[in-house]
Every structure is written in C-alpha cells, then in structure tokens.
Scaffold this motif. Structure first.
Motif, PDB file in Angstrom:
ATOM      1  N   LEU A 269       0.826  -1.210   0.000  1.00  0.00           N
ATOM      2  CA  LEU A 269       0.000   0.000   0.000  1.00  0.00           C
ATOM      3  C   LEU A 269       0.861   1.261   0.000  1.00  0.00           C
ATOM      4  O   LEU A 269       0.497   2.266  -0.617  1.00  0.00           O
ATOM      5  CB  LEU A 269      -0.962  -0.003   1.186  1.00  0.00           C
TER       6      LEU A 269
ATOM      7  N   LEU B 259       1.806   1.707  -3.512  1.00  0.00           N
ATOM      8  CA  LEU B 259       0.666   2.179  -4.301  1.00  0.00           C
ATOM      9  C   LEU B 259       0.367   3.655  -4.058  1.00  0.00           C
ATOM     10  O   LEU B 259      -0.191   4.318  -4.935  1.00  0.00           O
ATOM     11  CB  LEU B 259      -0.569   1.328  -4.015  1.00  0.00           C
TER      12      LEU B 259
ATOM     13  N   PRO C 241      -0.116   4.315  -8.058  1.00  0.00           N
ATOM     14  CA  PRO C 241      -1.354   3.536  -7.947  1.00  0.00           C
ATOM     15  C   PRO C 241      -1.521   2.474  -9.035  1.00  0.00           C
ATOM     16  O   PRO C 241      -2.336   1.572  -8.883  1.00  0.00           O
ATOM     17  CB  PRO C 241      -2.461   4.594  -8.074  1.00  0.00           C
ATOM     18  N   ASP C 242      -0.755   2.556 -10.108  1.00  0.00           N
ATOM     19  CA  ASP C 242      -0.882   1.611 -11.210  1.00  0.00           C
ATOM     20  C   ASP C 242       0.127   0.465 -11.162  1.00  0.00           C
ATOM     21  O   ASP C 242       0.188  -0.326 -12.104  1.00  0.00           O
ATOM     22  CB  ASP C 242      -0.736   2.353 -12.547  1.00  0.00           C
TER      23      ASP C 242
ATOM     24  N   THR D  76       1.385  -2.882 -10.910  1.00  0.00           N
ATOM     25  CA  THR D  76       0.713  -4.178 -10.983  1.00  0.00           C
ATOM     26  C   THR D  76       1.188  -5.129  -9.900  1.00  0.00           C
ATOM     27  O   THR D  76       0.378  -5.827  -9.283  1.00  0.00           O
ATOM     28  CB  THR D  76       0.948  -4.813 -12.372  1.00  0.00           C
TER      29      THR D  76
ATOM     30  N   ASN E  95      -0.274  -4.101  -6.501  1.00  0.00           N
ATOM     31  CA  ASN E  95      -1.694  -4.446  -6.470  1.00  0.00           C
ATOM     32  C   ASN E  95      -1.888  -5.952  -6.319  1.00  0.00           C
ATOM     33  O   ASN E  95      -2.768  -6.403  -5.589  1.00  0.00           O
ATOM     34  CB  ASN E  95      -2.404  -3.947  -7.731  1.00  0.00           C
ATOM     35  N   SER E  96      -1.076  -6.734  -6.997  1.00  0.00           N
ATOM     36  CA  SER E  96      -1.158  -8.200  -6.908  1.00  0.00           C
ATOM     37  C   SER E  96      -0.835  -8.675  -5.502  1.00  0.00           C
ATOM     38  O   SER E  96      -1.499  -9.567  -4.970  1.00  0.00           O
ATOM     39  CB  SER E  96      -0.190  -8.846  -7.898  1.00  0.00           C
TER      40      SER E  96
ATOM     41  N   ALA F 181      -3.779  -7.952  -3.238  1.00  0.00           N
ATOM     42  CA  ALA F 181      -4.909  -8.844  -3.503  1.00  0.00           C
ATOM     43  C   ALA F 181      -4.650 -10.256  -2.983  1.00  0.00           C
ATOM     44  O   ALA F 181      -5.466 -10.822  -2.251  1.00  0.00           O
ATOM     45  CB  ALA F 181      -5.202  -8.871  -5.001  1.00  0.00           C
TER      46      ALA F 181
END
Length: 193
Positions: free
Chosen positions: A93, A96, A100-101, A103, A106-107, A110
């Motif tokens: 985080l 990010l 924010p993009d 990958t 974000n992975s 998640a």
C-alpha cells in the motif's frame, strides 16, 4: 554578557547538527546515494542471508527517496515471500501511494488479502462459527472471485483439499483452503493459476 554566552552555544548547536546529518542512520545502515545503489546493497544483504539488514536498508531507502516506490515494492515482495501477509499488504500500500498503477503491488495486496481471508475462514470453519453474515459474505466473496477470474470453480477437482472431518451434525463438510504455498516466481497470482 548574554551575547557572549549565546554565540558559542549557537556554534556548538550548529556543529552538532552538522555531525548528526552526516553520520549513519539508526541501526548502522547508511543511506545510499541512489535507489539503484540501495537496491544493490539490499541484494547483497539478501544473498548473505541478512534479511533484517535488508529490511533496514529498504526502510532507509524509503526514507531517503520518499517518492520512489522501489523500496516499498521490494519490501512487500520479501514479506509476501516470507508469508508475512499483513506486513506485505502494508508495504504494498505504501508503494501504491507512490504509484497507484503498479501491478506487482496491487497483486501483492490482492493475494495477501486472500490468503489472510482464507486462513480466517478456515479457522472459523474449524470452530463451526461460519454462519450468518460471515457465511453470506464468504459466499459473496467466492462468487466475486469466480467472476473476476472467469472461473466457475476456484479450486480444481484434482487440487481439492480434504474436507474437515469433525463438522457439526447436519452440516456439509467444508473444504479447508489449500496451504499457502510460496510462489516459485515473483508472481503472487501464480498460486491461483
């Protein structure tokens, strides 16, 4: 007379400030001159098996280069690889916030979140406390995951985990989530493929 005392005091403070700014940072780690140099030091620490030193270097690089996501992504990946999913999410985080993009970040968020959720659901299931709103939310999450991944089944029949043996009478046995395997690559989604 007060001026005579004040001037030497100010000189002393200035000298101490200069010394404090050029010394090593807390923990003995020094700040690298570039992000690439910092990552090279981190790589050397990891190869030497000094993960604590690597984390300290990454924290230092994050402080020295506050707009660069690289130290945070690297820390998140290391935490993910060591199954410290909570801290992996926190570090991802941070990355990010800078990009924010990204990958990979974000992975990591998640998949780490899914692994934490899977463990919590397995613990609830084992204690037969998975009912009501929690059960409904878990079912909704499973539906959302199936839709997002374009799969009708999240776990293939051949890779299906064993059912819980001692479930309450009249309830269907719930499958335990697969143990959190460390991915062979840097792809956090590798375990879902």
């Amino acid at each position: 007379m007060r001026v005579q005392v004040l001037i030497p005091s100010l000189i002393c403070v200035a000298m101490l400030s200069a010394c404090a700014g050029t010394g090593p940072v807390a923990g003995g780690a020094r700040t690298a001159s570039t992000v690439a140099a910092a990552m090279a030091e981190v790589d050397a620490a990891v190869l030497a098996g000094q993960n604590d030193k690597a984390y300290a270097l990454l924290k230092s690089a994050g402080t020295a280069f506050p707009t660069d996501k690289t130290p945070w992504v690297r820390m998140a990946q290391m935490r993910f690889d060591s199954t410290d999913y909570g801290q992996a999410i926190v570090d991802a985080l941070e990355a990010l916030e800078r990009d924010p993009d990204d990958t990979l970040a974000n992975s990591i968020v998640a998949v780490s979140g899914l692994r934490v959720t899977s463990k919590a659901l397995a613990d609830l299931s084992q204690k037969n406390n998975l009912n009501g709103n929690v059960r409904t939310e878990a079912q909704e999450l499973a539906r959302l995951l199936r839709t997002s991944l374009g799969e009708e089944v999240l776990v293939a029949n051949g890779a299906r985990p064993a059912a819980r043996a001692k479930d309450a009478p009249g309830r269907k046995a719930m499958a335990a989530p697969a143990p959190a395997a460390r991915p062979a690559s840097n792809d956090p989604f590798g375990a879902l493929k």
